[in-house]
Design an enzyme around this catalytic site. Structure first.
Site, PDB file in Angstrom:
ATOM      1  N   GLU A  87      38.620 -39.991 -20.841  1.00 48.59           N
ATOM      2  CA  GLU A  87      37.807 -39.453 -19.734  1.00 48.59           C
ATOM      3  C   GLU A  87      36.368 -39.321 -20.231  1.00 48.59           C
ATOM      4  O   GLU A  87      36.146 -38.902 -21.369  1.00 48.59           O
ATOM      5  CB  GLU A  87      38.340 -38.086 -19.272  1.00 48.59           C
ATOM      6  CG  GLU A  87      37.579 -37.419 -18.137  1.00 48.59           C
ATOM      7  CD  GLU A  87      37.422 -38.289 -16.904  1.00 48.59           C
ATOM      8  OE1 GLU A  87      36.301 -38.759 -16.659  1.00 48.59           O
ATOM      9  OE2 GLU A  87      38.422 -38.517 -16.201  1.00 48.59           O
ATOM     10  N   ASP A 114      34.297 -44.339 -22.608  1.00 49.39           N
ATOM     11  CA  ASP A 114      34.862 -45.356 -21.723  1.00 49.39           C
ATOM     12  C   ASP A 114      36.184 -45.891 -22.286  1.00 49.39           C
ATOM     13  O   ASP A 114      36.229 -46.412 -23.409  1.00 49.39           O
ATOM     14  CB  ASP A 114      33.834 -46.493 -21.594  1.00 49.39           C
ATOM     15  CG  ASP A 114      34.189 -47.464 -20.489  1.00 49.39           C
ATOM     16  OD1 ASP A 114      35.387 -47.768 -20.309  1.00 49.39           O
ATOM     17  OD2 ASP A 114      33.258 -47.929 -19.811  1.00 49.39           O
ATOM     18  N   ASP A 136      38.512 -44.250  -9.487  1.00 50.45           N
ATOM     19  CA  ASP A 136      37.397 -44.310  -8.529  1.00 50.45           C
ATOM     20  C   ASP A 136      37.564 -45.569  -7.678  1.00 50.45           C
ATOM     21  O   ASP A 136      37.626 -46.675  -8.217  1.00 50.45           O
ATOM     22  CB  ASP A 136      36.061 -44.361  -9.283  1.00 50.45           C
ATOM     23  CG  ASP A 136      35.845 -43.092 -10.099  1.00 50.45           C
ATOM     24  OD1 ASP A 136      36.026 -41.994  -9.545  1.00 50.45           O
ATOM     25  OD2 ASP A 136      35.516 -43.203 -11.296  1.00 50.45           O
ATOM     26  N   ASP A 172      44.730 -43.023  -3.059  1.00 51.51           N
ATOM     27  CA  ASP A 172      44.773 -42.585  -1.662  1.00 51.51           C
ATOM     28  C   ASP A 172      43.837 -43.447  -0.831  1.00 51.51           C
ATOM     29  O   ASP A 172      43.569 -43.122   0.310  1.00 51.51           O
ATOM     30  CB  ASP A 172      44.330 -41.114  -1.561  1.00 51.51           C
ATOM     31  CG  ASP A 172      42.912 -40.915  -2.059  1.00 51.51           C
ATOM     32  OD1 ASP A 172      42.547 -41.539  -3.074  1.00 51.51           O
ATOM     33  OD2 ASP A 172      42.148 -40.146  -1.432  1.00 51.51           O
ATOM     34  N   THR A 210      48.006 -34.374  -9.433  1.00 51.77           N
ATOM     35  CA  THR A 210      46.655 -34.216  -9.968  1.00 51.77           C
ATOM     36  C   THR A 210      45.767 -33.551  -8.922  1.00 51.77           C
ATOM     37  O   THR A 210      46.120 -33.436  -7.753  1.00 51.77           O
ATOM     38  CB  THR A 210      46.013 -35.580 -10.328  1.00 51.77           C
ATOM     39  OG1 THR A 210      45.708 -36.260  -9.111  1.00 51.77           O
ATOM     40  CG2 THR A 210      46.900 -36.420 -11.205  1.00 51.77           C
ATOM     41  N   TYR A 212      43.053 -34.773  -7.666  1.00 52.24           N
ATOM     42  CA  TYR A 212      42.638 -35.714  -6.619  1.00 52.24           C
ATOM     43  C   TYR A 212      43.744 -35.942  -5.610  1.00 52.24           C
ATOM     44  O   TYR A 212      43.473 -36.179  -4.435  1.00 52.24           O
ATOM     45  CB  TYR A 212      42.168 -37.039  -7.240  1.00 52.24           C
ATOM     46  CG  TYR A 212      40.681 -37.034  -7.443  1.00 52.24           C
ATOM     47  CD1 TYR A 212      40.129 -36.371  -8.527  1.00 52.24           C
ATOM     48  CD2 TYR A 212      39.819 -37.635  -6.533  1.00 52.24           C
ATOM     49  CE1 TYR A 212      38.765 -36.307  -8.712  1.00 52.24           C
ATOM     50  CE2 TYR A 212      38.448 -37.582  -6.705  1.00 52.24           C
ATOM     51  CZ  TYR A 212      37.922 -36.924  -7.795  1.00 52.24           C
ATOM     52  OH  TYR A 212      36.560 -36.865  -7.960  1.00 52.24           O
ATOM     53  N   GLU A 213      44.979 -35.863  -6.055  1.00 51.62           N
ATOM     54  CA  GLU A 213      46.075 -35.984  -5.092  1.00 51.62           C
ATOM     55  C   GLU A 213      46.017 -34.807  -4.114  1.00 51.62           C
ATOM     56  O   GLU A 213      46.119 -34.988  -2.891  1.00 51.62           O
ATOM     57  CB  GLU A 213      47.429 -36.010  -5.795  1.00 51.62           C
ATOM     58  CG  GLU A 213      48.560 -36.102  -4.792  1.00 51.62           C
ATOM     59  CD  GLU A 213      49.940 -35.832  -5.379  1.00 51.62           C
ATOM     60  OE1 GLU A 213      50.158 -36.121  -6.558  1.00 51.62           O
ATOM     61  OE2 GLU A 213      50.782 -35.312  -4.639  1.00 51.62           O
TER      62      GLU A 213
HETATM   63  C1  LIG Z   1      38.647 -40.079  -8.945  1.00 48.16           C
HETATM   64  S1  LIG Z   1      38.760 -39.371 -10.511  1.00 48.16           S
HETATM   65  C2  LIG Z   1      40.518 -39.036 -10.670  1.00 48.16           C
HETATM   66  C3  LIG Z   1      40.824 -38.073 -11.782  1.00 48.16           C
HETATM   67  C4  LIG Z   1      42.313 -37.766 -12.022  1.00 48.16           C
HETATM   68  N1  LIG Z   1      43.018 -38.959 -12.470  1.00 48.16           N
HETATM   69  C5  LIG Z   1      42.973 -37.181 -10.811  1.00 48.16           C
HETATM   70  O1  LIG Z   1      43.834 -37.854 -10.205  1.00 48.16           O
HETATM   71  O2  LIG Z   1      42.642 -36.022 -10.455  1.00 48.16           O
HETATM   72  C6  LIG Z   1      38.585 -40.771 -11.595  1.00 48.16           C
HETATM   73  C7  LIG Z   1      38.223 -40.381 -13.011  1.00 48.16           C
HETATM   74  O3  LIG Z   1      38.268 -41.536 -13.836  1.00 48.16           O
HETATM   75  C8  LIG Z   1      37.235 -41.432 -14.790  1.00 48.16           C
HETATM   76  N2  LIG Z   1      36.954 -42.805 -15.272  1.00 48.16           N
HETATM   77  C9  LIG Z   1      36.597 -43.856 -14.507  1.00 48.16           C
HETATM   78  N3  LIG Z   1      36.451 -44.947 -15.264  1.00 48.16           N
HETATM   79  C10 LIG Z   1      36.720 -44.580 -16.539  1.00 48.16           C
HETATM   80  C11 LIG Z   1      36.719 -45.267 -17.783  1.00 48.16           C
HETATM   81  N4  LIG Z   1      36.396 -46.570 -17.848  1.00 48.16           N
HETATM   82  N5  LIG Z   1      37.032 -44.580 -18.899  1.00 48.16           N
HETATM   83  C12 LIG Z   1      37.338 -43.266 -18.832  1.00 48.16           C
HETATM   84  N6  LIG Z   1      37.354 -42.557 -17.677  1.00 48.16           N
HETATM   85  C13 LIG Z   1      37.054 -43.214 -16.552  1.00 48.16           C
HETATM   86  C14 LIG Z   1      36.092 -40.779 -14.041  1.00 48.16           C
HETATM   87  O4  LIG Z   1      35.184 -40.136 -14.919  1.00 48.16           O
HETATM   88  C15 LIG Z   1      36.830 -39.796 -13.149  1.00 48.16           C
HETATM   89  O5  LIG Z   1      36.919 -38.518 -13.737  1.00 48.16           O
END
Ligand SMILES: C[S@@+](CC[C@H](N)C(=O)[O-])C[C@H]1O[C@@H](n2cnc3c(N)ncnc32)[C@H](O)[C@@H]1O
Length: 231
Positions: A87, A114, A136, A172, A210, A212-213
């Site tokens: 993360e 990343d 995302d 979603d 989670t 986000y869910e």
């Molecule tokens: C929409 S959020 C969902 C978070 C969590 N999985 C949830 O369901 O509550 C997507 C997360 O993925 C992380 N993220 C996106 N691309 C990433 C990457 N390449 N490496 C690490 N984290 C990443 C973002 O920082 C963000 O916190």
């Protein structure tokens, strides 16, 4: 996808920081994160088994764990599994650390950058399970190249996952679900395990929820839960 703009660079487009951390969260970032953070080797591959003080039975990896609710619950309920979470969002990392600390979890390691850089450094067939939960969605067509599910990243996961290993994807966003299915179903290394709608409409008890869910459900969107096996 035909016509979609490709984005081959490794720029990260999401947020790295939110509101200022509380004092306790900052303390965990300063004192606990250095003990759990994974450092990549200058050269060669990184055996994920050696990251843990006790050799784990399996290694599971979560990409973009957000606030870490799923990762922490999997770690709590599977103490013999080594959990790696990736993360970049500092506030999310701090929230995970709060759970690691309060639950006394000894089987969690964090890559606070990343995920793709860590994936590059792992050896072939070193992961038993991978989670990509509510990535995302980048719903606009011109941003499709930013979605995590891309042919290059799926090739990378295929290299890292053991035969029979499971990839779990939740979303979603109908655009992302269509995109994920189109790419995964056509990828030769992955098989979609669903037999009927119940398999993707309902989250099973061994799949913790989670943040986000919960947000999606509150806002009236129905999430989809997809499981694929590495052939
Ligand atoms: C929409 S959020 C969902 C978070 C969590 N999985 C949830 O369901 O509550 C997507 C997360 O993925 C992380 N993220 C996106 N691309 C990433 C990457 N390449 N490496 C690490 N984290 C990443 C973002 O920082 C963000 O916190």
């Amino acid at each position: 996808m035909p016509g979609a703009k490709r984005c081959d660079d490794r720029r990260f487009y999401g947020r790295r920081k939110g509101r200022p951390l509380r004092q306790g969260q900052q303390h965990l970032i300063d004192a606990l994160l250095p003990k759990l953070a994974i450092e990549l080797p200058a050269s060669g591959k990184l055996d994920p088994q050696v990251l843990f003080s006790h050799k784990p039975d399996q290694v599971w990896l979560e990409i973009g764990f957000g606030g870490g609710e799923h990762l922490a619950e999997q770690a709590r309920s599977h103490p013999d599994v080594g959990l790696i979470g990736c993360e970049v969002f500092l506030n999310g990392i701090a929230t995970l650390l709060t759970q690691v600390s309060s639950l006394g979890l000894a089987n969690v390691r964090v890559y606070p950058e990343d995920a793709r850089d860590l994936l590059d450094a792992l050896p072939d067939a070193s992961l038993d399970r991978v989670f990509l939960l509510f990535p995302d969605p980048w719903p606009k067509r011109r941003h499709a190249g930013r979605r995590f599910i891309q042919p290059a990243n799926l090739d990378l996961l295929a290299r890292l996952m053991k035969p029979g290993a499971e990839l779990r994807v939740a979303s979603d966003d109908p655009v992302y679900v269509g995109w994920a299915l189109a790419h995964l179903v056509r990828h030769p290394a992955f098989a979609w395990t669903a037999r009927g709608p119940g398999d993707w409409r309902d989250r099973s008890p061994d799949w913790p929820g989670t943040r986000y869910e919960s947000k999606a459900l509150r806002e009236g969107r129905r999430p989809v839960f997809l499981r694929f096996t590495r052939r």
